[in-house]
Design an enzyme around this catalytic site. Structure first.
Site, PDB file in Angstrom:
ATOM      1  N   ASN A  90       1.040  -1.357  -0.028  1.00 38.52           N
ATOM      2  CA  ASN A  90      -0.013   0.065  -0.034  1.00 38.52           C
ATOM      3  C   ASN A  90       0.952   1.055   0.142  1.00 38.52           C
ATOM      4  O   ASN A  90       0.445   2.342   0.043  1.00 38.52           O
ATOM      5  CB  ASN A  90      -0.895   0.011   1.171  1.00 38.52           C
ATOM      6  CG  ASN A  90      -2.219  -0.949   1.216  1.00 38.52           C
ATOM      7  OD1 ASN A  90      -2.584  -0.813   0.097  1.00 38.52           O
ATOM      8  ND2 ASN A  90      -2.219  -1.562   2.110  1.00 38.52           N
ATOM      9  N   ASN A  91       2.170   0.898  -0.061  1.00 41.94           N
ATOM     10  CA  ASN A  91       3.213   2.109   0.105  1.00 41.94           C
ATOM     11  C   ASN A  91       3.700   2.845  -1.304  1.00 41.94           C
ATOM     12  O   ASN A  91       4.160   2.066  -2.105  1.00 41.94           O
ATOM     13  CB  ASN A  91       4.227   1.551   0.827  1.00 41.94           C
ATOM     14  CG  ASN A  91       5.468   2.562   0.827  1.00 41.94           C
ATOM     15  OD1 ASN A  91       5.626   3.682   0.120  1.00 41.94           O
ATOM     16  ND2 ASN A  91       6.261   2.319   2.167  1.00 41.94           N
ATOM     17  N   LYS A 135       7.174   2.881  -2.337  1.00 44.88           N
ATOM     18  CA  LYS A 135       7.828   1.608  -2.756  1.00 44.88           C
ATOM     19  C   LYS A 135       7.316   1.277  -3.997  1.00 44.88           C
ATOM     20  O   LYS A 135       8.027   0.787  -4.835  1.00 44.88           O
ATOM     21  CB  LYS A 135       7.303   0.618  -1.697  1.00 44.88           C
ATOM     22  CG  LYS A 135       8.234   0.107  -0.587  1.00 44.88           C
ATOM     23  CD  LYS A 135       7.853  -0.975  -0.069  1.00 44.88           C
ATOM     24  CE  LYS A 135       8.336  -1.300   1.185  1.00 44.88           C
ATOM     25  NZ  LYS A 135       7.889  -2.615   1.749  1.00 44.88           N
ATOM     26  N   ASP A 153       9.683  -8.072   2.362  1.00 44.03           N
ATOM     27  CA  ASP A 153       9.791  -7.557   3.612  1.00 44.03           C
ATOM     28  C   ASP A 153      11.330  -7.578   4.012  1.00 44.03           C
ATOM     29  O   ASP A 153      12.143  -8.139   3.410  1.00 44.03           O
ATOM     30  CB  ASP A 153       9.256  -8.832   4.230  1.00 44.03           C
ATOM     31  CG  ASP A 153       8.805  -8.334   6.012  1.00 44.03           C
ATOM     32  OD1 ASP A 153       8.536  -7.186   6.114  1.00 44.03           O
ATOM     33  OD2 ASP A 153       8.978  -9.201   6.738  1.00 44.03           O
ATOM     34  N   THR A 154      11.450  -6.303   4.732  1.00 46.84           N
ATOM     35  CA  THR A 154      12.786  -5.788   4.852  1.00 46.84           C
ATOM     36  C   THR A 154      12.979  -5.712   6.424  1.00 46.84           C
ATOM     37  O   THR A 154      12.147  -5.303   7.054  1.00 46.84           O
ATOM     38  CB  THR A 154      13.111  -4.583   4.322  1.00 46.84           C
ATOM     39  OG1 THR A 154      12.828  -4.376   2.933  1.00 46.84           O
ATOM     40  CG2 THR A 154      14.341  -3.970   4.678  1.00 46.84           C
ATOM     41  N   GLY A 214      12.650   5.357   7.967  1.00 41.20           N
ATOM     42  CA  GLY A 214      13.111   4.333   8.903  1.00 41.20           C
ATOM     43  C   GLY A 214      14.726   4.599   9.604  1.00 41.20           C
ATOM     44  O   GLY A 214      14.584   5.648  10.273  1.00 41.20           O
ATOM     45  N   HIS A 238      19.301  -2.535  -0.484  1.00 41.45           N
ATOM     46  CA  HIS A 238      18.842  -3.903  -0.457  1.00 41.45           C
ATOM     47  C   HIS A 238      17.426  -4.181  -1.327  1.00 41.45           C
ATOM     48  O   HIS A 238      17.480  -5.283  -2.055  1.00 41.45           O
ATOM     49  CB  HIS A 238      18.515  -4.055   1.177  1.00 41.45           C
ATOM     50  CG  HIS A 238      17.879  -2.849   1.690  1.00 41.45           C
ATOM     51  ND1 HIS A 238      18.460  -1.726   1.948  1.00 41.45           N
ATOM     52  CD2 HIS A 238      16.808  -2.477   2.148  1.00 41.45           C
ATOM     53  CE1 HIS A 238      17.675  -0.785   2.309  1.00 41.45           C
ATOM     54  NE2 HIS A 238      16.419  -1.291   2.422  1.00 41.45           N
TER      55      HIS A 238
HETATM   56  P1  IMP Z   1       9.291  -3.056   5.093  1.00 42.39           P
HETATM   57  O1  IMP Z   1       9.304  -4.503   5.132  1.00 42.39           O
HETATM   58  O2  IMP Z   1       9.803  -2.590   3.785  1.00 42.39           O
HETATM   59  O3  IMP Z   1       7.878  -2.478   5.565  1.00 42.39           O
HETATM   60  O4  IMP Z   1      10.338  -2.582   6.234  1.00 42.39           O
HETATM   61  C1  IMP Z   1      10.032  -2.700   7.585  1.00 42.39           C
HETATM   62  C2  IMP Z   1      10.714  -1.515   8.337  1.00 42.39           C
HETATM   63  O5  IMP Z   1      12.244  -1.866   7.933  1.00 42.39           O
HETATM   64  C3  IMP Z   1      10.294  -0.198   8.152  1.00 42.39           C
HETATM   65  O6  IMP Z   1       9.403   0.112   8.802  1.00 42.39           O
HETATM   66  C4  IMP Z   1      11.482   0.470   8.433  1.00 42.39           C
HETATM   67  O7  IMP Z   1      12.029   0.555   9.754  1.00 42.39           O
HETATM   68  C5  IMP Z   1      12.846  -0.545   8.144  1.00 42.39           C
HETATM   69  N1  IMP Z   1      13.360  -0.331   6.558  1.00 42.39           N
HETATM   70  C6  IMP Z   1      12.799  -1.172   5.487  1.00 42.39           C
HETATM   71  N2  IMP Z   1      13.376  -0.480   4.517  1.00 42.39           N
HETATM   72  C7  IMP Z   1      14.493   0.689   4.799  1.00 42.39           C
HETATM   73  C8  IMP Z   1      15.288   1.215   4.217  1.00 42.39           C
HETATM   74  O8  IMP Z   1      15.409   1.517   2.986  1.00 42.39           O
HETATM   75  N3  IMP Z   1      15.637   2.347   4.806  1.00 42.39           N
HETATM   76  C9  IMP Z   1      15.594   2.502   6.400  1.00 42.39           C
HETATM   77  N4  IMP Z   1      14.569   1.719   7.094  1.00 42.39           N
HETATM   78  C10 IMP Z   1      13.882   0.703   6.377  1.00 42.39           C
END
Ligand code: IMP
Length: 202
Positions: free
Chosen positions: A18-19, A22, A78-79, A159, A186
């Protein structure tokens, strides 16, 4: 080159997100060979819970939700930020490291506090993408190594960007800006692997 049906019809893929930032970033990386749809485009308003304990399982959980309920080919990511001195925490819990409010500033402060006495400040961002095409599931991983500095620097990004300096650079992701970040990040690595796979297999 002979043009076949496959060349005229772009492959449709749902990116389970939903982002909108991204979505834009991934769209730019994937190029025009794929017709990228968002959750909004398929009228999915569900906030799919990310309840798994690994990045791989969380990505699969989101992709499987869309496959099961919409029967569409899709991928989800997922990150996590994995910090060596903290046994790879916050990892899969990066978004809610300091609590369910998911406040990025409070998350960063907690991380800096927990690392105060640590000499080894090495860390990595790791992204996992789960792709489902037909009945088959595939995983792609992207990693960027670096270190956590002692105080926030830079105003860009989101983040943990303002406390992470990628290897080979002396500025944080927040200082480097999106153009540089999007070529070395990444997420970019994982999306490039996805792109290569789609180019070779479709
Ligand atoms: P998501 O899986 O992409 O939603 O990432 C989960 C969490 O990891 C996010 O809420 C951020 O806190 C952190 N995160 C993910 N990608 C990044 C990035 O590129 N830079 C900084 N923090 C990140």
């Amino acid at each position: 080159m002979r043009f076949t049906f496959k060349h005229i019809m772009k492959k449709k893929l749902v990116f389970v997100t939903n982002n909108s930032n991204k979505l834009e970033e991934v769209h730019a990386l994937l190029g025009n060979n794929v017709q990228l749809l968002s959750l909004k485009d398929i009228y999915c308003q569900e906030d799919i819970p990310e309840t798994a304990e690994t990045l791989e399982d969380n990505a699969l959980l989101k992709a499987r939700y869309v496959k099961k309920n919409y029967n569409l080919d899709c991928f989800a990511d997922d990150t996590g930020l994995e910090v060596k001195a903290l046994d790879n925490a916050p990892g899969v819990y990066s978004a809610r490291y300091a609590g369910e409010s998911k406040d990025p500033k409070i998350n960063r402060q907690k991380l800096l506090r927990n690392l105060e006495k640590e000499k080894d400040r090495s860390a990595q961002f790791r992204t996992v993408i789960a792709l489902i095409i037909g009945e088959k599931e595939y995983l792609f991983e992207g990693i960027v190594k670096g270190e956590i500095i002692r105080e926030e620097k830079g105003t860009g990004g989101f983040g943990y960007d303002s406390i992470f300096v990628p290897e080979g650079y002396d500025q944080t992701f927040a200082e480097l800006g999106t153009e540089i970040k999007n070529t070395i990040s990444h997420r970019a690595m994982a999306v490039n692997k996805l792109k290569q796979f789609l180019n070779e297999n479709e």
